[in-house]
Design a protein around this motif. Structure first.
Motif, PDB file in Angstrom:
ATOM      1  N   ALA A 256     -11.592   8.855  -1.471  1.00 33.26           N
ATOM      2  CA  ALA A 256     -11.178   7.565  -0.899  1.00 33.26           C
ATOM      3  C   ALA A 256     -10.613   6.636  -1.964  1.00 33.26           C
ATOM      4  N   VAL A 257     -11.194   6.654  -3.161  1.00 25.16           N
ATOM      5  CA  VAL A 257     -10.716   5.814  -4.265  1.00 25.16           C
ATOM      6  C   VAL A 257      -9.351   6.299  -4.746  1.00 25.16           C
ATOM      7  N   ALA A 258      -9.218   7.616  -4.894  1.00 22.21           N
ATOM      8  CA  ALA A 258      -7.946   8.184  -5.348  1.00 22.21           C
ATOM      9  C   ALA A 258      -6.838   7.947  -4.329  1.00 22.21           C
ATOM     10  N   GLN A 259      -7.159   8.116  -3.057  1.00 23.34           N
ATOM     11  CA  GLN A 259      -6.156   7.891  -2.010  1.00 23.34           C
ATOM     12  C   GLN A 259      -5.701   6.434  -1.991  1.00 23.34           C
ATOM     13  N   ALA A 260      -6.620   5.501  -2.206  1.00 22.03           N
ATOM     14  CA  ALA A 260      -6.262   4.084  -2.250  1.00 22.03           C
ATOM     15  C   ALA A 260      -5.321   3.803  -3.416  1.00 22.03           C
ATOM     16  N   ALA A 261      -5.528   4.494  -4.545  1.00 21.88           N
ATOM     17  CA  ALA A 261      -4.650   4.306  -5.700  1.00 21.88           C
ATOM     18  C   ALA A 261      -3.250   4.823  -5.404  1.00 21.88           C
ATOM     19  N   VAL A 262      -3.160   5.952  -4.703  1.00 20.46           N
ATOM     20  CA  VAL A 262      -1.844   6.482  -4.311  1.00 20.46           C
ATOM     21  C   VAL A 262      -1.113   5.479  -3.428  1.00 20.46           C
ATOM     22  N   ARG A 263      -1.817   4.933  -2.449  1.00 19.74           N
ATOM     23  CA  ARG A 263      -1.180   3.959  -1.545  1.00 19.74           C
ATOM     24  C   ARG A 263      -0.728   2.709  -2.304  1.00 19.74           C
ATOM     25  N   ALA A 264      -1.556   2.264  -3.249  1.00 24.86           N
ATOM     26  CA  ALA A 264      -1.192   1.079  -4.034  1.00 24.86           C
ATOM     27  C   ALA A 264       0.032   1.343  -4.894  1.00 24.86           C
ATOM     28  N   ALA A 265       0.100   2.528  -5.489  1.00 24.32           N
ATOM     29  CA  ALA A 265       1.257   2.876  -6.321  1.00 24.32           C
ATOM     30  C   ALA A 265       2.525   2.971  -5.476  1.00 24.32           C
ATOM     31  N   ALA A 266       2.413   3.546  -4.295  1.00 26.30           N
ATOM     32  CA  ALA A 266       3.579   3.640  -3.414  1.00 26.30           C
ATOM     33  C   ALA A 266       4.058   2.258  -2.987  1.00 26.30           C
ATOM     34  N   ALA A 267       3.118   1.367  -2.699  1.00 28.92           N
ATOM     35  CA  ALA A 267       3.495   0.000  -2.325  1.00 28.92           C
ATOM     36  C   ALA A 267       4.186  -0.714  -3.476  1.00 28.92           C
TER      37      ALA A 267
END
Length: 224
Positions: free
Chosen positions: A80-91
């Motif tokens: 969940a933490v890693a996925q949130a980082a991916v979404r933040a980087a994409a944004a």
């Protein structure tokens, strides 16, 4: 093609932030949010070499640190933490390069976390995923359960896999990608292992492999 690499900070939903490196050629045709693997961060030579090779082909990249790597830990983040980082980087990539087609994925762990994020609610604006060595199973334990979530991914996917990859037996990765139908494209890199190293007796160098990976990425990106 000349490119500029800019260090940036990427804010996370948790209130923390992580480091990033935005490599931007002039008038990029696409941007690849390029997540690192479990054992090395965004500055690893392989990550840098592939980002530079993509820039030469007109593709921007945003590399970033997962929180565990930013903190100097050897234990990868919970999904969940890693996925949130991916979404933040994409944004962040979408904000910095408005109008540029956006893709996500990465090396090994980074690619799998990107696909999980896409399967579980999606990553805003992402048109497709690129896996640079999808970690299908632990070494010596062939299985396909790690790929089950890919059935929930609706965007196109590119799998770049070496024939000597101990974390993805070729027959199994072929089975997985075949089952995904037209959404999946499998490109097999002859003689490469999970780190995309090739043996000297192959007559190829690691630099040759980087060039092939960049060519295949650029070709697939242009088609999507």
């Amino acid at each position: 093609m000349s490119a500029t690499t800019t260090p940036i900070r990427i804010p996370l939903a948790s209130g923390q932030s992580v480091s990033g490196l935005l490599c931007t050629p002039e008038s990029p045709s696409a941007c690849f949010v390029f997540a690192h693997g479990a054992g090395a961060g965004m500055g690893h030579a392989f990550m840098a070499s592939l980002a530079n090779a993509l820039a030469e082909r007109g593709v921007a990249t945003l590399r970033f640190q997962f929180p565990f790597m930013e903190e100097g830990s050897k234990r990868p983040d919970p999904p969940a933490v890693a996925q949130a980082a991916v979404r933040a980087a994409a944004a962040e990539a979408a904000q910095r390069l408005p109008g540029v087609p956006l893709f996500a994925g990465g090396k090994s762990f980074g690619g799998r976390m990107s696909s999980q994020a896409q399967a579980q609610g999606g990553i805003d604006g992402v048109r497709g995923l690129i896996f640079v060595g999808f970690p299908l199973h632990p070494s010596g334990k062939p299985a396909t359960s790690r790929a089950e979530h890919l059935a929930q991914v609706s965007v196109p996917m590119l799998f770049l896999q070496g024939t000597r990859d101990a974390l993805a037996e070729l027959e199994l990765i072929e089975q997985v990608t075949s089952g995904l139908g037209d959404r999946a494209t499998l490109v097999v890199i002859d003689g490469a292992d999970h780190a995309f190293h090739v043996l000297a007796r192959s007559g190829r160098t690691d630099a040759d492999v980087i060039a092939q990976l960049a060519d295949e990425c650029a070709r697939w990106l242009a088609a999507h």
